[in-house]
Scaffold this active site. Structure first.
Site, PDB file in Angstrom:
ATOM      1  N   GLY A  79     -72.249 -69.553   1.337  1.00 35.17           N
ATOM      2  CA  GLY A  79     -72.315 -69.186   2.757  1.00 35.17           C
ATOM      3  C   GLY A  79     -73.170 -70.205   3.498  1.00 35.17           C
ATOM      4  NE  ARG A 130     -69.467 -66.325  -0.032  1.00 32.38           N
ATOM      5  CZ  ARG A 130     -70.779 -66.455   0.086  1.00 32.38           C
ATOM      6  NH1 ARG A 130     -71.473 -67.044  -0.858  1.00 32.38           N
ATOM      7  NH2 ARG A 130     -71.407 -65.991   1.152  1.00 32.38           N
ATOM      8  CG  ASP A 137     -77.159 -66.521  -6.275  1.00 35.08           C
ATOM      9  OD1 ASP A 137     -76.350 -66.769  -5.355  1.00 35.08           O
ATOM     10  OD2 ASP A 137     -77.365 -65.371  -6.694  1.00 35.08           O
ATOM     11  CB  THR A 155     -78.945 -68.729   0.569  1.00 39.93           C
ATOM     12  OG1 THR A 155     -78.692 -67.324   0.818  1.00 39.93           O
ATOM     13  CG2 THR A 155     -80.145 -68.813  -0.350  1.00 39.93           C
ATOM     14  CG  ASP A 199     -78.616 -63.801   0.944  1.00 39.30           C
ATOM     15  OD1 ASP A 199     -78.463 -63.504   2.141  1.00 39.30           O
ATOM     16  OD2 ASP A 199     -77.683 -63.829   0.127  1.00 39.30           O
ATOM     17  CG  ASP A 257     -80.807 -64.527  -3.106  1.00 43.19           C
ATOM     18  OD1 ASP A 257     -80.786 -65.695  -2.681  1.00 43.19           O
ATOM     19  OD2 ASP A 257     -79.778 -63.905  -3.426  1.00 43.19           O
ATOM     20  NE  ARG A 272     -73.590 -62.317  -2.064  1.00 39.66           N
ATOM     21  CZ  ARG A 272     -72.335 -62.578  -1.712  1.00 39.66           C
ATOM     22  NH1 ARG A 272     -71.376 -61.736  -1.982  1.00 39.66           N
ATOM     23  NH2 ARG A 272     -72.032 -63.684  -1.075  1.00 39.66           N
TER      24      ARG A 272
HETATM   25  O1  F6P Z   1     -75.340 -65.172   0.801  1.00 44.35           O
HETATM   26  C1  F6P Z   1     -75.387 -65.224   2.180  1.00 44.35           C
HETATM   27  C2  F6P Z   1     -74.630 -64.063   2.778  1.00 44.35           C
HETATM   28  O2  F6P Z   1     -74.705 -64.154   4.173  1.00 44.35           O
HETATM   29  C3  F6P Z   1     -75.059 -62.690   2.300  1.00 44.35           C
HETATM   30  O3  F6P Z   1     -76.221 -62.233   2.952  1.00 44.35           O
HETATM   31  C4  F6P Z   1     -73.835 -61.885   2.583  1.00 44.35           C
HETATM   32  O4  F6P Z   1     -73.758 -60.755   1.756  1.00 44.35           O
HETATM   33  C5  F6P Z   1     -72.741 -62.841   2.265  1.00 44.35           C
HETATM   34  O5  F6P Z   1     -73.260 -64.138   2.407  1.00 44.35           O
HETATM   35  C6  F6P Z   1     -71.504 -62.703   3.106  1.00 44.35           C
HETATM   36  O6  F6P Z   1     -70.572 -63.624   2.647  1.00 44.35           O
HETATM   37  P1  F6P Z   1     -69.228 -63.952   3.398  1.00 44.35           P
HETATM   38  O7  F6P Z   1     -69.564 -64.667   4.667  1.00 44.35           O
HETATM   39  O8  F6P Z   1     -68.484 -64.814   2.448  1.00 44.35           O
HETATM   40  O9  F6P Z   1     -68.566 -62.637   3.688  1.00 44.35           O
END
Ligand code: F6P
Length: 328
Positions: free
Chosen positions: A17, A78, A109, A132, A134, A136, A178
């Protein structure tokens, strides 16, 4: 250092992301590389672009005027196919075709897992930069984008508090993250939340109801609860329904969603991205690989990727306790 280094051409990608500050990191990679007389290539669309050979040279001028922009000029994504070894082998072929001998991977990650595989299976020199929202990733106090995301969420929470107070309402605000509750914990404390629901420290609906009731007994007329999205975005609606069934309280729900991922990066994120982006190039030139450049106690550090992925970063229990103490 550049003259003795084996590294002559490096590639940079943004993966997973997007997060605010990725552009600042790309800029730092390109300009540090140029300063060290390296050629720098941009790999578009994360690992998918690596597999497809979407690779183009980046010059100092290619990264002009991007420091303040959210998103990523290289685009992100991704790539589930990258979980397969033959796909990774194809990606390495493309990298070799371009004579690239070192990679900077800016991501979270999932992206680091791909980086570790490339390093272990193909000995491809690779350094990770934590990008990120997050926050994390173990081994770094901060990840690029987290500070911007929490400030964006906080601005929304402050606005919600205005209307919550005007109408004597209960709100549940869902934030991203997440499986992790770093965003929720930070905005919960900074936004004066009455309760924070995070995966790492589950609070029961009954506990939350009791807290709301104690507040009401003291004359409180509105409350804001923060929920980390967890595995399934939208769980704030389930929480609201459980609270209604058990207490009769009607909660309004606001899911902040992807608004937290965009926008101009804060100064904290621009500085972090500039430092880590630059340090990643120096690390490759020093022959380091299979590592992440992170920041601990305001110092740049090098941490093995395997540790960043195997260790779990701890949520500050002290922050959760403080939120509870102050939520009167
Ligand atoms: O990992 C970053 C993040 O924004 C998370 O907080 C969230 O759960 C996820 O990506 C959402 O991913 P996508 O944009 O692929 O739906």
């Amino acid at each position: 250092m550049n003259t003795t280094s084996q590294i002559k051409k490096i590639g940079v990608l943004t993966s997973g992301g997007d997060s605010p500050g990725m552009n600042a990191a790309i800029r730092a990679v390109v300009r540090t590389g140029t300063e060290l007389n390296l050629s720098v290539y941009g790999i578009r669309r994360g690992y998918q672009g690596m597999v497809n050979g979407e690779i183009e040279p980046l010059e100092t001028s290619s990264v002009a005027n991007i420091l303040q922009r959210g998103g990523t000029i290289l685009k992100a994504g991704r790539c589930l196919e990258f979980l397969n070894a033959p796909t990774r082998a194809k990606a390495v072929e493309e990298i070799k075709k371009h004579d690239i001998d070192g990679i900077v991977c800016i991501g979270g990650d999932g992206s680091f897992r791909g980086a570790l595989d490339l390093w272990k299976e193909h000995q491809l020199p690779i350094v990770g930069v934590p990008g990120t929202i997050d926050n994390d990733i173990a081994g770094t106090d901060l990840t690029i984008g987290f500070d911007t995301a929490i400030n964006t969420a906080l601005e929304a929470i402050d606005r919600i508090r205005d209307t919550a107070a005007s109408h004597n309402r209960l709100f549940i605000v869902e934030v991203m993250g997440r499986d992790s509750g770093f965003i929720a914990t930070a905005v919960g404390l900074a936004g004066g939340a009455e309760e924070i629901f995070i995966p790492e420290n589950p609070v029961s609906v009954d506990q939350a109801i009791q807290r709301i009731q104690r507040g009401m007994a003291r004359g409180k007329t509105s409350s804001i609860l923060i929920a980390a999205e967890g595995r399934k975005p939208g769980r704030a609606y389930d929480l609201a329904e459980s609270i209604r069934k058990k207490s009769g309280f009607e909660a309004k729900v606001c899911v902040l969603g992807h608004v937290q991922r965009g926008g101009s990066p804060t100064a904290v994120d621009r500085i972090l991205a500039s430092r880590l982006g630059s340090a990643s190039v120096h690390a490759l030139c020093q022959g380091l690989s299979g590592i992440m450049v992170g920041q601990q106690n305001n110092q740049v550090v090098y941490e093995p990727l395997v540790d960043c992925l195997s260790k779990k970063k701890q949520i500050g229990q002290n922050l959760l306790d403080l939120t509870n103490t102050l939520a009167k």
